[in-house]
Design an enzyme around this catalytic site. Structure first.
Site, PDB file in Angstrom:
ATOM      1  N   PRO A 115       4.829  -8.964 -31.192  1.00  0.00           N
ATOM      2  CA  PRO A 115       3.641  -8.109 -31.064  1.00  0.00           C
ATOM      3  C   PRO A 115       2.342  -8.802 -31.478  1.00  0.00           C
ATOM      4  O   PRO A 115       1.294  -8.564 -30.882  1.00  0.00           O
ATOM      5  CB  PRO A 115       3.963  -6.929 -31.985  1.00  0.00           C
ATOM      6  CG  PRO A 115       5.451  -6.842 -31.972  1.00  0.00           C
ATOM      7  CD  PRO A 115       5.925  -8.265 -31.895  1.00  0.00           C
ATOM      8  N   ILE A 118       9.345  -8.141 -23.483  1.00  0.00           N
ATOM      9  CA  ILE A 118      10.592  -8.834 -23.148  1.00  0.00           C
ATOM     10  C   ILE A 118      11.172  -8.271 -21.849  1.00  0.00           C
ATOM     11  O   ILE A 118      11.711  -7.150 -21.814  1.00  0.00           O
ATOM     12  CB  ILE A 118      11.605  -8.714 -24.298  1.00  0.00           C
ATOM     13  CG1 ILE A 118      10.961  -9.126 -25.633  1.00  0.00           C
ATOM     14  CG2 ILE A 118      12.834  -9.563 -23.984  1.00  0.00           C
ATOM     15  CD1 ILE A 118      10.373 -10.525 -25.633  1.00  0.00           C
ATOM     16  N   CYS A 133      12.978 -23.981 -22.666  1.00  0.00           N
ATOM     17  CA  CYS A 133      13.364 -22.856 -21.800  1.00  0.00           C
ATOM     18  C   CYS A 133      12.166 -22.377 -20.990  1.00  0.00           C
ATOM     19  O   CYS A 133      12.287 -22.059 -19.800  1.00  0.00           O
ATOM     20  CB  CYS A 133      13.920 -21.710 -22.631  1.00  0.00           C
ATOM     21  SG  CYS A 133      15.407 -22.116 -23.576  1.00  0.00           S
ATOM     22  N   LEU A 134      11.004 -22.324 -21.626  1.00  0.00           N
ATOM     23  CA  LEU A 134       9.793 -21.912 -20.920  1.00  0.00           C
ATOM     24  C   LEU A 134       9.434 -22.906 -19.816  1.00  0.00           C
ATOM     25  O   LEU A 134       9.019 -22.511 -18.718  1.00  0.00           O
ATOM     26  CB  LEU A 134       8.634 -21.764 -21.903  1.00  0.00           C
ATOM     27  CG  LEU A 134       8.737 -20.591 -22.878  1.00  0.00           C
ATOM     28  CD1 LEU A 134       7.611 -20.655 -23.903  1.00  0.00           C
ATOM     29  CD2 LEU A 134       8.695 -19.260 -22.126  1.00  0.00           C
ATOM     30  N   ALA A 151      11.628 -22.122 -16.914  1.00  0.00           N
ATOM     31  CA  ALA A 151      11.251 -20.898 -16.211  1.00  0.00           C
ATOM     32  C   ALA A 151       9.955 -21.060 -15.439  1.00  0.00           C
ATOM     33  O   ALA A 151       9.780 -20.466 -14.364  1.00  0.00           O
ATOM     34  CB  ALA A 151      11.123 -19.745 -17.211  1.00  0.00           C
ATOM     35  N   ARG A 179      -5.840  -4.051  13.930  1.00  0.00           N
ATOM     36  CA  ARG A 179      -6.951  -3.225  13.475  1.00  0.00           C
ATOM     37  C   ARG A 179      -8.179  -3.532  14.341  1.00  0.00           C
ATOM     38  O   ARG A 179      -8.718  -4.651  14.299  1.00  0.00           O
ATOM     39  CB  ARG A 179      -7.243  -3.525  12.011  1.00  0.00           C
ATOM     40  CG  ARG A 179      -8.496  -2.869  11.443  1.00  0.00           C
ATOM     41  CD  ARG A 179      -8.411  -1.368  11.441  1.00  0.00           C
ATOM     42  NE  ARG A 179      -9.492  -0.799  10.629  1.00  0.00           N
ATOM     43  CZ  ARG A 179      -9.831   0.488  10.633  1.00  0.00           C
ATOM     44  NH1 ARG A 179      -9.152   1.328  11.416  1.00  0.00           N
ATOM     45  NH2 ARG A 179     -10.806   0.923   9.867  1.00  0.00           N
ATOM     46  N   GLY A 225      -9.701  -0.392   3.135  1.00  0.00           N
ATOM     47  CA  GLY A 225      -9.190   0.706   2.330  1.00  0.00           C
ATOM     48  C   GLY A 225      -7.680   0.772   2.311  1.00  0.00           C
ATOM     49  O   GLY A 225      -7.074   1.155   1.300  1.00  0.00           O
ATOM     50  N   GLU A 276       4.456 -16.800 -20.016  1.00  0.00           N
ATOM     51  CA  GLU A 276       5.026 -18.151 -20.018  1.00  0.00           C
ATOM     52  C   GLU A 276       3.926 -19.216 -20.013  1.00  0.00           C
ATOM     53  O   GLU A 276       4.019 -20.233 -19.334  1.00  0.00           O
ATOM     54  CB  GLU A 276       5.998 -18.318 -18.853  1.00  0.00           C
ATOM     55  CG  GLU A 276       7.187 -17.362 -18.989  1.00  0.00           C
ATOM     56  CD  GLU A 276       8.187 -17.472 -17.869  1.00  0.00           C
ATOM     57  OE1 GLU A 276       8.317 -18.566 -17.301  1.00  0.00           O
ATOM     58  OE2 GLU A 276       8.853 -16.461 -17.570  1.00  0.00           O
TER      59      GLU A 276
END
Length: 399
Positions: free
Chosen positions: A145, A174, A249-250, A253, A279, A355, A378
């Site tokens: 935190p 987490i 580990c980071l 990832a 459009r 929009g 990360e």
């Protein structure tokens, strides 16, 4: 007056022949993952996003059946693919949604990877086959935190009590925590930072789901509280101590993020192209206006560069160049540039949708909202800038 029809000659991938730089097996993996996502994710992901939920257990089983969980790891039921193959899969996953890619990334690179690399044989045998199959879900407890970019200041403690360890503290933001069966928790000890493999049904382990998110809504996020969680000595990851463990580990990832960001970019570009072709304003498709085409040209160029950067890092990680090894600094360059590039492109593609672009019927705003989280987690952009700056100057500007 007849409205002119759009007849494109290229796709974002074919414009620079990006598929040609992938192997046949890598292209087949992309097609397989894309087909699965078209069936089980794309029809539902907008509703999951709006509802702030994700059927994580069902998806984990589906992903496990396809061999996506821990796919770049060897043995224990893992597919043992190349890093680039994993990256290609991450691109398709995030093209569907960043929350879905996060489920796979956290499972494979943050929960399974530390057990695979640093765990005991007992830990590997107990958890990895079930996690690879999607029968058990894992999470990674590092952020707290009050502690984000500076993990050396973590407050979670683990103390010895005879032959046991007792953990006290808390972890925040987490991914997968609300449904996890096992958590890899990093804590300060008298011996330095250590990793612990913690079954989530342990006494004193509790999770509160984080609600009210405005980003990565199709993802389950939790706050973990550790209140005197007692663990045996066998819960410690024996192969690493210090911050090297969680930081490695980071790095693992972040590689998936580098590829995943290209998926969000591509999907936003494809959706905007399809919309602009049909459009009609001022008696012709808006795809025929110069300013719109300028946005598409810039987006396609950005996509090509992002994919080639991701591919280069994948090849380096796979050992394609003798004597060259992947470094955290390389990963920082990729994460920093691909994520902020994707964020900018998704925002621009949203403008083409007008929009309609603020509704859940189209993906660019969902992607750009998700990427605001990816930009932060990360390693924030600022952290990666300082990592790169230190590498280039030799001076540490973190403190």
């Amino acid at each position: 007056m007849t409205t002119p029809s759009a007849q494109p000659s290229f796709t974002p991938d074919s414009l620079l022949a990006l598929d040609s730089v992938l192997t046949e097996e890598e292209r087949a993996t992309a097609a397989s993952v894309r087909g699965m996502l078209a069936d089980v994710v794309r029809p539902h992901v907008a509703r999951w996003y709006l509802d702030g939920t994700l059927p994580a257990r069902d998806l984990a089983k589906t992903f496990g059946d396809l061999g996506l969980l821990g796919m770049h790891l060897e043995g224990y039921g893992c597919a043992g693919t190349s890093a680039t193959m994993y990256g290609v899969a991450c691109r398709e996953l995030e093209a569907a949604d960043g929350g879905v890619r996060s489920l796979v990334s956290v499972q494979g690179s943050l929960a399974m990877y530390p057990i695979h690399r640093y765990g005991s044989e007992e830990q590997k045998q107990e958890w990895l086959p079930r996690m690879a199959a999607g029968e058990a879900i894992g999470c990674f407890g590092l952020t707290e935190p009050d502690v984000g970019s500076d993990p050396s200041s973590m407050r979670t403690r683990a103390r010895r009590d005879r032959s046991d360890w007792v953990l006290d503290g808390g972890k925040m933001w987490i991914t997968n925590a609300p449904v996890a069966d096992v958590a890899v928790i990093w804590a300060r000890t008298d011996e330095g930072v250590r990793g612990f493999v913690v079954p989530t049904d342990s006494k004193g382990f509790s999770v509160s789901e984080v609600t009210g998110k405005l980003s990565l809504r199709a993802s389950l996020t939790g706050e973990i509280v550790l209140d005197g969680v007692r663990l045996p000595e066998s819960a410690v990851l024996p192969g690493v101590s210090g911050l090297k463990g969680p930081l490695s580990c980071l790095t693992e990832a972040r590689f998936g993020i580098i590829w995943g960001a290209t998926g969000a970019l591509r999907d936003s570009l494809e959706q905007a192209l399809a919309y602009a072709a049909t459009r009609v304003q001022f008696e012709k498709p808006i795809a025929g206006f110069q300013l719109t085409q300028a946005k598409f040209a810039d987006a396609a160029a950005a996509y090509g560069k992002a994919v080639l950067l991701a591919l280069h890092l994948g090849r380096v990680k796979d050992g394609a160049y003798p004597g060259v090894r992947i470094t955290p600094e390389m990963i920082s360059v990729g994460k920093l540039d691909n994520v902020r590039t994707a964020l900018a492109v998704c925002r621009t593609m949203r403008t083409i949708l007008g929009g309609s672009g603020i509704t859940a019927d189209y993906s660019p705003m969902r992607h750009l909202s998700n990427l605001e989280t990816v930009l932060t987690y990360e390693g924030t952009s600022e952290v990666h800038q300082l990592v790169i700056g230190k590498a280039l100057t030799g001076l540490n500007a973190f403190a």
